[in-house]
Design a protein around this motif. Structure first.
Motif, PDB file in Angstrom:
ATOM      1  N   LYS A  51      44.224 -79.056  39.771  1.00  0.00           N
ATOM      2  CA  LYS A  51      44.958 -78.902  41.023  1.00  0.00           C
ATOM      3  C   LYS A  51      45.806 -80.148  41.252  1.00  0.00           C
ATOM      4  O   LYS A  51      45.342 -81.269  41.039  1.00  0.00           O
ATOM      5  CB  LYS A  51      43.999 -78.709  42.198  1.00  0.00           C
ATOM      6  N   THR A  52      47.046 -79.957  41.679  1.00  0.00           N
ATOM      7  CA  THR A  52      47.936 -81.066  41.995  1.00  0.00           C
ATOM      8  C   THR A  52      48.379 -80.916  43.446  1.00  0.00           C
ATOM      9  O   THR A  52      48.920 -79.885  43.829  1.00  0.00           O
ATOM     10  CB  THR A  52      49.157 -81.086  41.052  1.00  0.00           C
ATOM     11  N   TYR A  53      48.133 -81.982  44.237  1.00  0.00           N
ATOM     12  CA  TYR A  53      48.330 -81.898  45.682  1.00  0.00           C
ATOM     13  C   TYR A  53      49.630 -82.511  46.183  1.00  0.00           C
ATOM     14  O   TYR A  53      50.201 -82.033  47.165  1.00  0.00           O
ATOM     15  CB  TYR A  53      47.161 -82.579  46.404  1.00  0.00           C
ATOM     16  N   ALA A  54      50.072 -83.584  45.534  1.00  0.00           N
ATOM     17  CA  ALA A  54      51.264 -84.273  46.045  1.00  0.00           C
ATOM     18  C   ALA A  54      51.800 -85.234  45.003  1.00  0.00           C
ATOM     19  O   ALA A  54      51.084 -85.684  44.109  1.00  0.00           O
ATOM     20  CB  ALA A  54      50.931 -85.038  47.326  1.00  0.00           C
ATOM     21  N   VAL A  55      53.092 -85.560  45.142  1.00  0.00           N
ATOM     22  CA  VAL A  55      53.710 -86.613  44.343  1.00  0.00           C
ATOM     23  C   VAL A  55      53.826 -87.842  45.235  1.00  0.00           C
ATOM     24  O   VAL A  55      54.268 -87.752  46.384  1.00  0.00           O
ATOM     25  CB  VAL A  55      55.095 -86.181  43.791  1.00  0.00           C
ATOM     26  N   ALA A  56      53.373 -88.975  44.730  1.00  0.00           N
ATOM     27  CA  ALA A  56      53.340 -90.213  45.521  1.00  0.00           C
ATOM     28  C   ALA A  56      54.702 -90.904  45.492  1.00  0.00           C
ATOM     29  O   ALA A  56      54.871 -91.989  44.924  1.00  0.00           O
ATOM     30  CB  ALA A  56      52.246 -91.136  45.005  1.00  0.00           C
ATOM     31  N   THR A  63      61.058 -95.084  34.666  1.00  0.00           N
ATOM     32  CA  THR A  63      59.997 -95.183  35.655  1.00  0.00           C
ATOM     33  C   THR A  63      59.611 -93.772  36.105  1.00  0.00           C
ATOM     34  O   THR A  63      60.392 -92.828  35.950  1.00  0.00           O
ATOM     35  CB  THR A  63      60.430 -96.040  36.859  1.00  0.00           C
ATOM     36  N   GLN A  64      58.403 -93.639  36.642  1.00  0.00           N
ATOM     37  CA  GLN A  64      57.895 -92.317  37.021  1.00  0.00           C
ATOM     38  C   GLN A  64      56.900 -92.439  38.174  1.00  0.00           C
ATOM     39  O   GLN A  64      56.189 -93.431  38.280  1.00  0.00           O
ATOM     40  CB  GLN A  64      57.207 -91.656  35.825  1.00  0.00           C
ATOM     41  N   PRO A  65      56.854 -91.451  39.063  1.00  0.00           N
ATOM     42  CA  PRO A  65      55.883 -91.471  40.157  1.00  0.00           C
ATOM     43  C   PRO A  65      54.539 -90.901  39.706  1.00  0.00           C
ATOM     44  O   PRO A  65      54.444 -90.276  38.652  1.00  0.00           O
ATOM     45  CB  PRO A  65      56.525 -90.540  41.183  1.00  0.00           C
ATOM     46  N   PHE A  66      53.533 -91.136  40.502  1.00  0.00           N
ATOM     47  CA  PHE A  66      52.211 -90.567  40.227  1.00  0.00           C
ATOM     48  C   PHE A  66      52.001 -89.288  41.035  1.00  0.00           C
ATOM     49  O   PHE A  66      52.586 -89.107  42.110  1.00  0.00           O
ATOM     50  CB  PHE A  66      51.110 -91.570  40.577  1.00  0.00           C
ATOM     51  N   MET A  67      51.133 -88.433  40.498  1.00  0.00           N
ATOM     52  CA  MET A  67      50.697 -87.222  41.174  1.00  0.00           C
ATOM     53  C   MET A  67      49.226 -87.394  41.559  1.00  0.00           C
ATOM     54  O   MET A  67      48.456 -88.035  40.846  1.00  0.00           O
ATOM     55  CB  MET A  67      50.839 -85.998  40.265  1.00  0.00           C
ATOM     56  N   ILE A  68      48.840 -86.803  42.687  1.00  0.00           N
ATOM     57  CA  ILE A  68      47.428 -86.819  43.113  1.00  0.00           C
ATOM     58  C   ILE A  68      46.810 -85.489  42.704  1.00  0.00           C
ATOM     59  O   ILE A  68      47.264 -84.423  43.127  1.00  0.00           O
ATOM     60  CB  ILE A  68      47.322 -87.033  44.631  1.00  0.00           C
ATOM     61  N   ASP A  69      45.765 -85.558  41.873  1.00  0.00           N
ATOM     62  CA  ASP A  69      45.190 -84.359  41.248  1.00  0.00           C
ATOM     63  C   ASP A  69      43.679 -84.295  41.430  1.00  0.00           C
ATOM     64  O   ASP A  69      43.034 -85.288  41.782  1.00  0.00           O
ATOM     65  CB  ASP A  69      45.480 -84.366  39.742  1.00  0.00           C
ATOM     66  N   SER A  70      43.135 -83.108  41.152  1.00  0.00           N
ATOM     67  CA  SER A  70      41.677 -82.958  41.146  1.00  0.00           C
ATOM     68  C   SER A  70      41.268 -81.924  40.103  1.00  0.00           C
ATOM     69  O   SER A  70      42.110 -81.203  39.561  1.00  0.00           O
ATOM     70  CB  SER A  70      41.174 -82.516  42.528  1.00  0.00           C
ATOM     71  N   ARG A  71      39.982 -81.880  39.854  1.00  0.00           N
ATOM     72  CA  ARG A  71      39.447 -80.814  38.994  1.00  0.00           C
ATOM     73  C   ARG A  71      39.720 -79.457  39.647  1.00  0.00           C
ATOM     74  O   ARG A  71      39.835 -79.349  40.888  1.00  0.00           O
ATOM     75  CB  ARG A  71      37.956 -81.013  38.766  1.00  0.00           C
ATOM     76  N   LYS A  72      39.799 -78.440  38.839  1.00  0.00           N
ATOM     77  CA  LYS A  72      40.148 -77.100  39.320  1.00  0.00           C
ATOM     78  C   LYS A  72      39.130 -76.561  40.319  1.00  0.00           C
ATOM     79  O   LYS A  72      39.476 -75.832  41.257  1.00  0.00           O
ATOM     80  CB  LYS A  72      40.266 -76.155  38.122  1.00  0.00           C
ATOM     81  N   THR A  73      37.865 -76.919  40.142  1.00  0.00           N
ATOM     82  CA  THR A  73      36.788 -76.356  40.965  1.00  0.00           C
ATOM     83  C   THR A  73      36.592 -77.082  42.291  1.00  0.00           C
ATOM     84  O   THR A  73      35.755 -76.671  43.097  1.00  0.00           O
ATOM     85  CB  THR A  73      35.468 -76.376  40.184  1.00  0.00           C
TER      86      THR A  73
END
Length: 331
Positions: A224-229, A128-138
């Motif tokens: 960009k990665t902001y947090a691990v859920a 099992t694995q958690p998700f990361m919250i990400d966005s485009r670099k810009t």
């Protein structure tokens, strides 16, 4: 008199064949596997399911002494590949590497002519694995609180890539919308790998993805990665805060992978596949590759076929009402 004699002879002959047939079946199981096994992955290459399946397949090949060949059969959120596996011969030479979306959530979303639990033989839970919250670099936000503010400001103009209707990334995105009280545009792809390509290209704004998909791009500085859920940080990305730490307390989402065979696959073969899977996941090389991708491998007591069946049923009972209440439907 002749008729009775013929019938008696036929019965005696049939009874004499019973141990012979049983012996043949036993001998067949003893020789198993004697040629390559096909592992169906119901999603396109490049996503975490594909990556983990290939690592597992290599570990199984080592344990079984025969190649385990991955075949990606994507489409319709994974239902095409799962259907192919369900209709395959139960001879031990076709197995299915599925996950939270393809083998659980899809049952609440698609009209299927088979049962997700009853029509498969469980082999083993894998990881099992958690998700990361990400966005485009810009995207201008530099932390999760700034991202949430940006999402509130941009509303339905925001686009989120996911790996298909009903996929873990799709449902996680819906849960994020509900948590924030917002709506934005969902953009489905055939796999997480394809979705990530467009996040890197800046075609979509945000995504929720597994570390196996995110980490290479995060390390390359292309997203960009902001947090691990999850309640704890990921060891391979230790600088990324949890959602609790970053300003979205209690927002967690993880998803699992497991393996099945077509219904009717002999128990002796299932037992061999299970034993090989457990050994493969315990092998130092395979174990390290999994851990390096932020996978949490299940303990031995949860790796049995019986444990997978019970777990599978519990996940359906938990998630189907949530998915149906959210109005997720096949497109």
């Amino acid at each position: 008199m002749i008729r009775k004699s013929v019938v008696a002879t036929a019965i005696a002959l049939s009874l004499s064949l019973v141990p012979t047939v049983a012996a043949m079946t036993s001998a067949h199981a003893d020789d198993y596997p004697s040629h390559p096994i096909t592992m169906i992955v119901p999603l396109a290459p490049g996503g975490s399911t594909d990556v983990l399946a290939r690592i597992t397949a290599q570990g199984l090949s080592k344990q079984l002494g025969e190649p385990v060949i991955v075949e990606n059969t994507g489409g319709a959120g994974g239902t095409i590949g799962v259907t192919r596996a369900e209709r395959s011969a139960p001879d031990g030479y076709t197995i299915l590497f599925g996950q939270w979306g393809t083998n659980m959530a899809n049952g609440a979303i698609y009209s299927l002519d088979f049962d997700m639990v009853r029509d498969f033989e469980p082999i083993a839970l894998v990881a099992t694995q958690p998700f990361m919250i990400d966005s485009r670099k810009t995207l201008p936000a530099n932390n999760l609180k700034e991202l949430i503010a940006w999402l509130k400001q941009n509303g339905d103009k925001t686009t989120e890539g996911n790996s298909g209707v009903g996929s873990p990334s799709h449902i996680a995105g819906i849960l994020l919308q509900q948590t924030l009280g917002l709506k934005w545009q969902m953009v489905p792809y055939r796999s997480a790998g394809l979705s990530m390509q467009d996040l890197v290209a800046g075609t979509v704004d945000i995504a929720l993805d597994a570390p196996a998909v995110v980490m290479p791009q995060f390390q390359a500085g292309t997203v960009k990665t902001y947090a691990v859920a999850a309640p704890k940080r990921v060891a391979v990305m230790p600088n990324i805060p949890t959602t609790d730490e970053a300003g979205l307390p209690g927002f967690y989402f993880s998803f699992w992978h497991a393996m099945w065979a077509p219904k009717g696959t002999p128990k002796e073969m299932i037992a061999k596949l299970n034993k090989a899977t457990v050994a493969a996941l315990a092998d130092p090389e395979t174990h390290k590759r999994m851990i390096d991708l932020a996978q949490e491998i299940y303990p031995p007591e949860q790796q049995t076929p019986e444990a997978l069946k019970a777990f599978h049923e519990a996940e359906i009972a938990k998630w189907w009402p949530i998915i149906k209440a959210a109005g997720v439907k096949a497109e």
